[in-house]
Design a protein around this motif. Structure first.
Motif, PDB file in Angstrom:
ATOM      1  N   ASP A  27       2.429  22.991   3.789  1.00 30.70           N
ATOM      2  CA  ASP A  27       3.267  24.167   4.000  1.00 30.70           C
ATOM      3  C   ASP A  27       3.958  23.967   5.345  1.00 30.70           C
TER       4      ASP A  27
ATOM      5  N   ASP B 145       6.104  23.310  12.180  1.00 34.00           N
ATOM      6  CA  ASP B 145       4.816  24.003  12.140  1.00 34.00           C
ATOM      7  C   ASP B 145       4.221  23.675  10.774  1.00 34.00           C
ATOM      8  N   ASP B 146       3.305  22.691  10.748  1.00 37.63           N
ATOM      9  CA  ASP B 146       2.795  22.141   9.491  1.00 37.63           C
ATOM     10  C   ASP B 146       1.353  22.556   9.248  1.00 37.63           C
ATOM     11  N   THR B 147       1.087  23.014   8.030  1.00 36.92           N
ATOM     12  CA  THR B 147      -0.262  23.289   7.555  1.00 36.92           C
ATOM     13  C   THR B 147      -0.570  22.278   6.458  1.00 36.92           C
TER      14      THR B 147
ATOM     15  N   GLN C  23      -3.288  20.514   3.888  1.00 41.26           N
ATOM     16  CA  GLN C  23      -4.550  20.751   3.188  1.00 41.26           C
ATOM     17  C   GLN C  23      -5.516  19.575   3.366  1.00 41.26           C
TER      18      GLN C  23
ATOM     19  N   ASP D  47      -5.422  23.143  14.742  1.00 36.43           N
ATOM     20  CA  ASP D  47      -6.714  23.300  14.072  1.00 36.43           C
ATOM     21  C   ASP D  47      -6.996  22.028  13.286  1.00 36.43           C
TER      22      ASP D  47
ATOM     23  N   THR E 265      -8.621  22.643   6.521  1.00 35.24           N
ATOM     24  CA  THR E 265      -7.172  22.603   6.713  1.00 35.24           C
ATOM     25  C   THR E 265      -6.844  22.197   8.147  1.00 35.24           C
ATOM     26  N   THR E 266      -5.819  21.388   8.291  1.00 41.59           N
ATOM     27  CA  THR E 266      -5.320  20.990   9.610  1.00 41.59           C
ATOM     28  C   THR E 266      -3.969  21.643   9.845  1.00 41.59           C
ATOM     29  N   ARG E 267      -3.776  22.127  11.069  1.00 42.67           N
ATOM     30  CA  ARG E 267      -2.501  22.738  11.449  1.00 42.67           C
ATOM     31  C   ARG E 267      -1.988  22.051  12.700  1.00 42.67           C
TER      32      ARG E 267
ATOM     33  N   ARG F 275       3.429  31.784  16.687  1.00 42.40           N
ATOM     34  CA  ARG F 275       4.279  30.917  15.872  1.00 42.40           C
ATOM     35  C   ARG F 275       5.754  31.322  15.868  1.00 42.40           C
TER      36      ARG F 275
END
Length: 233
Positions: free
Chosen positions: A19, A45-47, A49, A70, A110-112, A205
């Protein structure tokens, strides 16, 4: 001048495993009013999985700074570099004449990340990669330089641009000031928390695009973690 760019106004796309939100025009998102800010070209700004990521792909002539919010991101490239960068820490890739790399979230969570691209002062040069831990406690109440191409900045990750990337953590009610040089552009994004920048409320954000400001004063309305880019035009 400080222009608020709310998170809800950002471009982006949700690919399922990724995302992505884009503060500036990127990939399928085109906005002629948001093509960059000084030498800052990309702020994504990447989320990401768990157990997914970006397969091998190429870059050239760009300084690419990854701030992990994160989780963790694992890097490998065709120069033989491998590394895992955890939350709060930073990796830098100077793409130079060309590099192929992959980035994966190999974690169970999840990594952000914030991924920041800055246009280098000169094209070409040997590509490089590096990473460095930056304990959040060391930047409590003060801006700390994470990556820089400005002479005199020490204990940072080097980039090949007249720019610096800074981190700051504030407890609710605390303030910190940052002084810009002449003719500089700033872009500030809270990774977490809500702050006021010279009285302008900036949510987590959101982006704050700063220009023609001698300095800014950031006050935390709740515990906050921020990233700031200071760059030449």
């Amino acid at each position: 001048m400080i222009e608020l760019r709310p998170y809800d106004s950002l471009g982006g796309a949700n690919h399922g495993w990724l995302d992505a939100k884009h503060h500036f025009a990127f990939a399928g998102y085109h906005d002629p009013a948001r093509m960059g800010w000084g030498a800052l070209r990309v702020w994504n700004d990447d989320t990401i999985q768990a157990n997914t990521g970006f397969p091998p792909h190429s870059h050239a002539d760009m300084e690419i700074i990854t701030y992990v919010r994160d989780g963790a991101i694992s890097h490998q490239d065709n120069l033989g570099n491998r590394g895992r960068t955890e939350a709060g820490d930073v990796q830098v890739m100077s793409a130079g004449s060309g590099i192929q790399h992959a980035e994966y979230n190999l974690e169970a969570q999840t990594t952000r990340i914030f991924q920041i691209w800055i246009i280098p002062d000169q094209r070409g040069g040997a590509p490089t990669w590096g990473a460095k831990p930056f304990p959040k406690g060391d930047r409590a109440g003060r801006f700390v330089v994470l990556a820089s191409g400005i002479e005199g900045d020490e204990d940072t990750l080097p980039i090949r641009a007249d720019a610096r990337v800074l981190g700051l953590t504030l407890a609710a009610g605390e303030s910190a000031e940052y002084v810009f040089g002449d003719n500089r552009y700033g872009y500030l994004v809270p990774a977490k928390g809500v702050v006021e920048v010279d009285g302008l409320r900036v949510q987590a954000r959101d982006g704050a695009a700063i220009r023609d400001q001698a300095s800014i004063r950031v006050t935390a309305l709740e515990d906050a973690e921020l990233v700031l880019v200071d760059t030449a035009p």
